[in-house]
Motif scaffolding. Structure first.
Motif, PDB file in Angstrom:
ATOM      1  N   HIS A  84      -3.697   6.800 -16.756  1.00 40.89           N
ATOM      2  CA  HIS A  84      -3.513   7.423 -18.069  1.00 40.89           C
ATOM      3  C   HIS A  84      -4.802   8.089 -18.558  1.00 40.89           C
ATOM      4  O   HIS A  84      -4.771   8.885 -19.486  1.00 40.89           O
ATOM      5  CB  HIS A  84      -3.064   6.370 -19.084  1.00 40.89           C
ATOM      6  N   PRO A  86      -1.259   2.075 -19.479  1.00 40.28           N
ATOM      7  CA  PRO A  86      -0.800   1.181 -18.398  1.00 40.28           C
ATOM      8  C   PRO A  86      -0.073  -0.015 -18.958  1.00 40.28           C
ATOM      9  O   PRO A  86      -0.340  -0.448 -20.070  1.00 40.28           O
ATOM     10  CB  PRO A  86      -2.101   0.751 -17.739  1.00 40.28           C
ATOM     11  N   ILE A 133      -6.675   9.955 -16.679  1.00 38.85           N
ATOM     12  CA  ILE A 133      -6.871  11.210 -15.944  1.00 38.85           C
ATOM     13  C   ILE A 133      -5.799  12.201 -16.382  1.00 38.85           C
ATOM     14  O   ILE A 133      -4.627  11.841 -16.483  1.00 38.85           O
ATOM     15  CB  ILE A 133      -6.736  10.959 -14.425  1.00 38.85           C
ATOM     16  N   PRO A 134      -6.183  13.461 -16.724  1.00 39.58           N
ATOM     17  CA  PRO A 134      -5.155  14.431 -17.129  1.00 39.58           C
ATOM     18  C   PRO A 134      -4.196  14.712 -15.978  1.00 39.58           C
ATOM     19  O   PRO A 134      -4.579  14.647 -14.818  1.00 39.58           O
ATOM     20  CB  PRO A 134      -5.974  15.680 -17.477  1.00 39.58           C
ATOM     21  N   ILE A 149       0.845  -1.203   0.000  1.00 40.64           N
ATOM     22  CA  ILE A 149       0.000   0.000   0.000  1.00 40.64           C
ATOM     23  C   ILE A 149       0.876   1.248   0.000  1.00 40.64           C
ATOM     24  O   ILE A 149       0.633   2.187  -0.755  1.00 40.64           O
ATOM     25  CB  ILE A 149      -0.960  -0.012   1.214  1.00 40.64           C
ATOM     26  N   VAL A 202      -6.602   1.086  -5.003  1.00 39.71           N
ATOM     27  CA  VAL A 202      -5.460   1.916  -5.405  1.00 39.71           C
ATOM     28  C   VAL A 202      -4.887   1.399  -6.723  1.00 39.71           C
ATOM     29  O   VAL A 202      -4.535   2.165  -7.618  1.00 39.71           O
ATOM     30  CB  VAL A 202      -4.390   1.955  -4.289  1.00 39.71           C
ATOM     31  N   GLN A 203      -4.850   0.060  -6.867  1.00 35.58           N
ATOM     32  CA  GLN A 203      -4.330  -0.540  -8.099  1.00 35.58           C
ATOM     33  C   GLN A 203      -5.195  -0.116  -9.287  1.00 35.58           C
ATOM     34  O   GLN A 203      -4.696   0.170 -10.359  1.00 35.58           O
ATOM     35  CB  GLN A 203      -4.339  -2.075  -7.951  1.00 35.58           C
ATOM     36  N   TYR A 204      -6.513  -0.027  -9.054  1.00 39.26           N
ATOM     37  CA  TYR A 204      -7.438   0.393 -10.097  1.00 39.26           C
ATOM     38  C   TYR A 204      -7.090   1.814 -10.541  1.00 39.26           C
ATOM     39  O   TYR A 204      -7.047   2.123 -11.732  1.00 39.26           O
ATOM     40  CB  TYR A 204      -8.873   0.316  -9.575  1.00 39.26           C
ATOM     41  N   LEU A 205      -6.811   2.667  -9.521  1.00 41.78           N
ATOM     42  CA  LEU A 205      -6.438   4.051  -9.837  1.00 41.78           C
ATOM     43  C   LEU A 205      -5.155   4.095 -10.658  1.00 41.78           C
ATOM     44  O   LEU A 205      -5.051   4.816 -11.643  1.00 41.78           O
ATOM     45  CB  LEU A 205      -6.222   4.856  -8.538  1.00 41.78           C
ATOM     46  N   VAL A 206      -4.178   3.291 -10.256  1.00 40.63           N
ATOM     47  CA  VAL A 206      -2.892   3.275 -10.978  1.00 40.63           C
ATOM     48  C   VAL A 206      -3.100   2.766 -12.397  1.00 40.63           C
ATOM     49  O   VAL A 206      -2.601   3.359 -13.367  1.00 40.63           O
ATOM     50  CB  VAL A 206      -1.874   2.380 -10.220  1.00 40.63           C
ATOM     51  N   ASP A 207      -3.871   1.700 -12.548  1.00 44.17           N
ATOM     52  CA  ASP A 207      -4.108   1.119 -13.870  1.00 44.17           C
ATOM     53  C   ASP A 207      -4.786   2.117 -14.806  1.00 44.17           C
ATOM     54  O   ASP A 207      -4.616   2.063 -16.010  1.00 44.17           O
ATOM     55  CB  ASP A 207      -4.990  -0.134 -13.750  1.00 44.17           C
ATOM     56  N   ASN A 208      -5.599   3.017 -14.196  1.00 42.43           N
ATOM     57  CA  ASN A 208      -6.369   3.941 -15.021  1.00 42.43           C
ATOM     58  C   ASN A 208      -5.829   5.366 -14.990  1.00 42.43           C
ATOM     59  O   ASN A 208      -6.498   6.290 -15.440  1.00 42.43           O
ATOM     60  CB  ASN A 208      -7.836   3.914 -14.558  1.00 42.43           C
ATOM     61  N   ASN A 219       1.734  11.172 -19.091  1.00 40.63           N
ATOM     62  CA  ASN A 219       0.636  10.219 -19.379  1.00 40.63           C
ATOM     63  C   ASN A 219       1.097   9.103 -20.301  1.00 40.63           C
ATOM     64  O   ASN A 219       1.720   9.351 -21.312  1.00 40.63           O
ATOM     65  CB  ASN A 219      -0.516  10.967 -20.058  1.00 40.63           C
ATOM     66  N   GLN A 220       0.837   7.921 -19.944  1.00 41.57           N
ATOM     67  CA  GLN A 220       1.153   6.795 -20.840  1.00 41.57           C
ATOM     68  C   GLN A 220       0.200   5.648 -20.533  1.00 41.57           C
ATOM     69  O   GLN A 220      -0.367   5.568 -19.443  1.00 41.57           O
ATOM     70  CB  GLN A 220       2.596   6.354 -20.664  1.00 41.57           C
ATOM     71  N   HIS A 267      -0.123  -2.956 -17.483  1.00 41.67           N
ATOM     72  CA  HIS A 267      -1.031  -4.101 -17.348  1.00 41.67           C
ATOM     73  C   HIS A 267      -2.383  -3.550 -16.927  1.00 41.67           C
ATOM     74  O   HIS A 267      -2.530  -2.373 -16.651  1.00 41.67           O
ATOM     75  CB  HIS A 267      -0.514  -5.072 -16.290  1.00 41.67           C
ATOM     76  N   VAL A 297       2.353   1.672  -3.515  1.00 42.21           N
ATOM     77  CA  VAL A 297       1.365   2.076  -4.516  1.00 42.21           C
ATOM     78  C   VAL A 297       0.909   3.504  -4.235  1.00 42.21           C
ATOM     79  O   VAL A 297       0.747   4.321  -5.137  1.00 42.21           O
ATOM     80  CB  VAL A 297       0.180   1.086  -4.544  1.00 42.21           C
ATOM     81  N   GLN A 330      -8.266  -2.132  -0.146  1.00 43.04           N
ATOM     82  CA  GLN A 330      -7.545  -0.878  -0.367  1.00 43.04           C
ATOM     83  C   GLN A 330      -6.578  -1.024  -1.548  1.00 43.04           C
ATOM     84  O   GLN A 330      -6.509  -0.173  -2.420  1.00 43.04           O
ATOM     85  CB  GLN A 330      -6.758  -0.576   0.914  1.00 43.04           C
ATOM     86  N   ILE A 331      -5.862  -2.155  -1.569  1.00 44.69           N
ATOM     87  CA  ILE A 331      -4.893  -2.403  -2.650  1.00 44.69           C
ATOM     88  C   ILE A 331      -5.620  -2.469  -3.983  1.00 44.69           C
ATOM     89  O   ILE A 331      -5.198  -1.893  -4.979  1.00 44.69           O
ATOM     90  CB  ILE A 331      -4.093  -3.700  -2.383  1.00 44.69           C
TER      91      ILE A 331
END
Lengths: 128, 128
Positions: free
Chosen positions: B110, A117, B112-113, A99, B102-108, A114-115, A119, A102, B98-99
């Motif tokens: 790109h 993902p 978000i501006p 956590i 947060v992982q969903y946010l990281v994956d997506n 911006n790039q 995965h 991340v 939580q993971i």
């Protein structure tokens, strides 16, 4: 000597003591004990005699063996549960680290251009 | 009758039995037990007598009380450890959620501006 500790209201209790220890042995045992402890001693002697009547082979030793098995079971269960706690402690620690890492990425996402993902949402199309 | 079960090599053992049960009582008790179980019975009788010599008030009942206290301690400890397991299970589950979020946010990320983080690196300057 025995009458105050084995009242006639409960003849069965004295019958066990009489059968297992003999009245004179029981009286002699009580006589060797300070007066203020004779009631507890009489109760313990009555219990011992009762268990030996119930289980002529093992008597109170049978009760002790059963309790020792119970202790073994409880200790084994405790060891297993403690192992579970250790496993969970490690899992909680590892997840906390994950956590933190991340969260660091999210906090610093504005520093990275911006790039797409690496995965996640992008899956190769199914081959028909 | 008693000789095979109380060999003269260990006179102390028989002395306890004699003192607590009396030789004739002990012999009578063994006589009422099938031959193949008499050895165990003699051992149990010897143990009971030994404990009563050691602790004239409580005898084997004292050993039983001690074991019951041990069981109580082990059961209390087990209950506490099981409560810890429940707590950790809940914590692991909550961290997993939580993971995932947060992982969903990281994956997506790109999608978000780029924008400065709401919290984290930017701190207001210290007021002198």
């Amino acid at each position: 000597m025995l009458a105050p500790y084995f009242p006639s209201i409960n003849p069965e209790r004295f019958a066990c003591v009489h059968r297992i220890f003999g009245a004179s042995n029981a009286a002699r045992m009580l006589q060797q004990i300070p007066v203020e402890q004779r009631r507890q001693a009489a109760d313990a002697i009555a219990l011992e005699a009762y268990w030996r009547v119930q289980d002529p082979v093992y008597g109170s030793v049978g009760v002790i063996s059963m309790l020792q098995r119970e202790i073994s079971v409880a200790q084994r269960e405790l060891a297993e549960t403690q192992a579970q706690v250790s496993m969970y402690t490690a899992q909680v620690q590892s997840q906390s680290n994950q956590i933190t890492q991340v969260q660091y990425l999210v906090d610093n996402a504005h520093l990275i251009p911006n790039q797409p993902p690496i995965h996640g949402l992008c899956q190769p199309p199914d081959i028909p």
